[in-house]
Motif scaffolding. Structure first.
Motif, PDB file in Angstrom:
ATOM      1  N   UNK A  96       6.603 -18.009  12.714  1.00 28.38           N
ATOM      2  CA  UNK A  96       5.676 -17.781  13.539  1.00 28.38           C
ATOM      3  C   UNK A  96       4.645 -18.954  13.045  1.00 28.38           C
ATOM      4  N   UNK A  97       3.368 -18.632  13.992  1.00 29.18           N
ATOM      5  CA  UNK A  97       2.306 -19.665  13.789  1.00 29.18           C
ATOM      6  C   UNK A  97       1.431 -19.728  12.740  1.00 29.18           C
ATOM      7  N   UNK A  98       1.380 -18.545  11.682  1.00 28.72           N
ATOM      8  CA  UNK A  98       0.444 -18.338  10.958  1.00 28.72           C
ATOM      9  C   UNK A  98       1.106 -18.055   9.665  1.00 28.72           C
ATOM     10  N   UNK A  99       0.554 -18.187   8.536  1.00 25.49           N
ATOM     11  CA  UNK A  99       1.104 -17.537   7.202  1.00 25.49           C
ATOM     12  C   UNK A  99       0.711 -16.180   6.891  1.00 25.49           C
ATOM     13  N   UNK A 100       1.298 -15.378   6.614  1.00 24.88           N
ATOM     14  CA  UNK A 100       1.025 -13.904   6.518  1.00 24.88           C
ATOM     15  C   UNK A 100       1.702 -13.296   5.199  1.00 24.88           C
ATOM     16  N   UNK A 101       0.794 -12.484   4.789  1.00 25.69           N
ATOM     17  CA  UNK A 101       1.308 -11.606   3.705  1.00 25.69           C
ATOM     18  C   UNK A 101       1.194  -9.867   4.625  1.00 25.69           C
ATOM     19  N   UNK A 102       2.341  -9.449   4.612  1.00 27.74           N
ATOM     20  CA  UNK A 102       2.125  -8.268   5.505  1.00 27.74           C
ATOM     21  C   UNK A 102       3.155  -7.248   5.179  1.00 27.74           C
ATOM     22  N   UNK A 103       2.892  -6.463   3.902  1.00 25.20           N
ATOM     23  CA  UNK A 103       3.908  -5.433   3.693  1.00 25.20           C
ATOM     24  C   UNK A 103       3.799  -4.226   4.415  1.00 25.20           C
ATOM     25  N   UNK A 104       4.975  -3.760   4.443  1.00 20.25           N
ATOM     26  CA  UNK A 104       5.248  -2.555   5.390  1.00 20.25           C
ATOM     27  C   UNK A 104       5.734  -1.393   4.746  1.00 20.25           C
ATOM     28  N   UNK A 105       5.005  -0.161   4.891  1.00 19.97           N
ATOM     29  CA  UNK A 105       5.275   0.987   4.081  1.00 19.97           C
ATOM     30  C   UNK A 105       5.931   2.129   5.002  1.00 19.97           C
ATOM     31  N   UNK A 106       6.459   2.925   4.480  1.00 18.62           N
ATOM     32  CA  UNK A 106       7.276   4.329   4.712  1.00 18.62           C
ATOM     33  C   UNK A 106       6.868   5.192   3.962  1.00 18.62           C
ATOM     34  N   UNK A 107       5.785   6.055   4.340  1.00 20.55           N
ATOM     35  CA  UNK A 107       5.276   7.151   3.512  1.00 20.55           C
ATOM     36  C   UNK A 107       6.036   8.436   3.810  1.00 20.55           C
ATOM     37  N   UNK A 108       6.413   9.470   2.675  1.00 23.74           N
ATOM     38  CA  UNK A 108       6.886  10.677   2.936  1.00 23.74           C
ATOM     39  C   UNK A 108       5.979  11.634   3.586  1.00 23.74           C
ATOM     40  N   UNK A 109       4.472  11.386   3.306  1.00 25.71           N
ATOM     41  CA  UNK A 109       3.533  12.260   3.769  1.00 25.71           C
ATOM     42  C   UNK A 109       2.306  11.324   3.948  1.00 25.71           C
ATOM     43  N   UNK A 110       1.461  11.581   4.895  1.00 22.89           N
ATOM     44  CA  UNK A 110       0.065  11.231   4.936  1.00 22.89           C
ATOM     45  C   UNK A 110      -0.651  10.979   3.767  1.00 22.89           C
ATOM     46  N   UNK A 111      -0.316  12.248   2.877  1.00 21.83           N
ATOM     47  CA  UNK A 111      -1.061  12.063   1.559  1.00 21.83           C
ATOM     48  C   UNK A 111      -0.825  10.955   0.581  1.00 21.83           C
ATOM     49  N   UNK A 112       0.353  10.650   0.780  1.00 22.42           N
ATOM     50  CA  UNK A 112       0.665   9.397   0.019  1.00 22.42           C
ATOM     51  C   UNK A 112       0.092   8.103   0.581  1.00 22.42           C
ATOM     52  N   UNK A 113      -0.048   8.195   1.677  1.00 16.07           N
ATOM     53  CA  UNK A 113      -0.774   6.920   2.313  1.00 16.07           C
ATOM     54  C   UNK A 113      -2.395   7.080   1.890  1.00 16.07           C
ATOM     55  N   UNK A 114      -2.837   8.129   1.997  1.00 12.96           N
ATOM     56  CA  UNK A 114      -4.258   8.329   1.564  1.00 12.96           C
ATOM     57  C   UNK A 114      -4.528   8.012   0.234  1.00 12.96           C
ATOM     58  N   UNK A 115      -3.689   8.595  -0.799  1.00 14.15           N
ATOM     59  CA  UNK A 115      -3.632   8.230  -2.009  1.00 14.15           C
ATOM     60  C   UNK A 115      -3.703   6.988  -2.351  1.00 14.15           C
ATOM     61  N   UNK A 116      -2.590   5.983  -1.701  1.00 15.00           N
ATOM     62  CA  UNK A 116      -2.598   4.721  -1.962  1.00 15.00           C
ATOM     63  C   UNK A 116      -3.528   3.807  -1.374  1.00 15.00           C
ATOM     64  N   UNK A 117      -4.457   4.179  -0.356  1.00 15.04           N
ATOM     65  CA  UNK A 117      -5.468   3.452   0.061  1.00 15.04           C
ATOM     66  C   UNK A 117      -6.553   3.548  -0.547  1.00 15.04           C
ATOM     67  N   UNK A 118      -6.644   4.638  -1.558  1.00 17.04           N
ATOM     68  CA  UNK A 118      -7.744   4.823  -2.413  1.00 17.04           C
ATOM     69  C   UNK A 118      -7.370   4.548  -3.855  1.00 17.04           C
ATOM     70  N   UNK A 119      -6.346   3.718  -4.033  1.00 17.29           N
ATOM     71  CA  UNK A 119      -5.819   3.440  -5.519  1.00 17.29           C
ATOM     72  C   UNK A 119      -6.403   1.975  -5.933  1.00 17.29           C
ATOM     73  N   UNK A 136      -9.075  -9.801   0.459  1.00 15.19           N
ATOM     74  CA  UNK A 136      -9.950  -9.224   1.730  1.00 15.19           C
ATOM     75  C   UNK A 136      -9.422  -7.764   2.109  1.00 15.19           C
ATOM     76  N   UNK A 137     -10.230  -6.871   2.670  1.00 19.48           N
ATOM     77  CA  UNK A 137      -9.819  -5.673   3.226  1.00 19.48           C
ATOM     78  C   UNK A 137      -9.184  -5.888   4.393  1.00 19.48           C
TER      79      UNK A 137
END
Length: 186
Positions: A52-75, A86-87
């Motif tokens: 593509x046309x830009x440099x990216x860092x773009x991890x992709x996650x598949x969480x078992x539950x929304x709580x897993x995502x919520x816990x990670x974003x507060x980790x 940056x956020x």
């Protein structure tokens, strides 16, 4: 389940070897991470026609539950990412189907396609088609396929991970290198 990705756009002068080191250092720390079904550590170097046309860092996650995502974003690990890069805005999708094949840790290439969903689209038909296409991709050698949709922005997601570089049918697909795949531990 819930699928999630954030993309950090890095300037042209950014040393992408730093991103590769970040992935090599931090990737194994996420093996067995609570509630994580899969994390694909994705990056793209500015190479028109390749990534593509830009440099990216773009991890992709598949969480078992929304709580897993919520816990990670507060980790602490996410706080460290925000401090260092940056956020980022976090995209989420409700999975229609996720298929993870044996050997997924060997994935080295990924593609992601986002397609608008029209207001008159038959969601059940789109889901059935996505599931059928996932099976076809696995039969062609894909190591993972995640299909889902975002009901806020009405977009459809298709993420595929491959050991070998795929032949892409969609020129609008974002292509990534896979530096590591974090999976649950046995």
């Amino acid at each position: 389940m819930i699928a999630m990705q954030y993309s950090v756009v890095l300037d042209d002068a950014h040393d992408m070897a730093q991103i590769d080191r970040r992935i090599a250092d931090k990737g194994p720390l996420f093996d067995g991470y609570p509630q994580l079904r899969m994390k694909a550590w994705l990056s793209a170097c500015r190479q028109p026609g390749v990534h593509g046309s830009v440099n990216l860092y773009a991890p992709f996650y598949l969480w078992a539950t929304p709580q897993g995502q919520t816990d990670f974003l507060a980790s602490p690990p996410f706080a460290t990412l925000c401090r260092d890069l940056g956020r980022p805005a976090v995209q989420t999708w409700l999975p229609w189907h996720a298929e993870l094949a044996p050997g997924l840790a060997q994935a080295r290439h990924a593609s992601r396609t986002l397609t608008p969903i029209s207001a008159d689209a038959d969601l059940a038909a789109l889901r059935a088609q996505a599931i059928a296409e996932a099976g076809e991709a696995i039969a062609r050698g894909a190591l993972a396929v995640v299909n889902g949709f975002d009901p806020a922005g009405w977009t459809q997601l298709r993420l595929q991970l491959w050991k070998q570089a795929p032949v892409l049918e969609d020129a609008a697909a974002q292509v990534y290198a896979v530096g590591h795949v974090s999976l649950p531990t046995a």
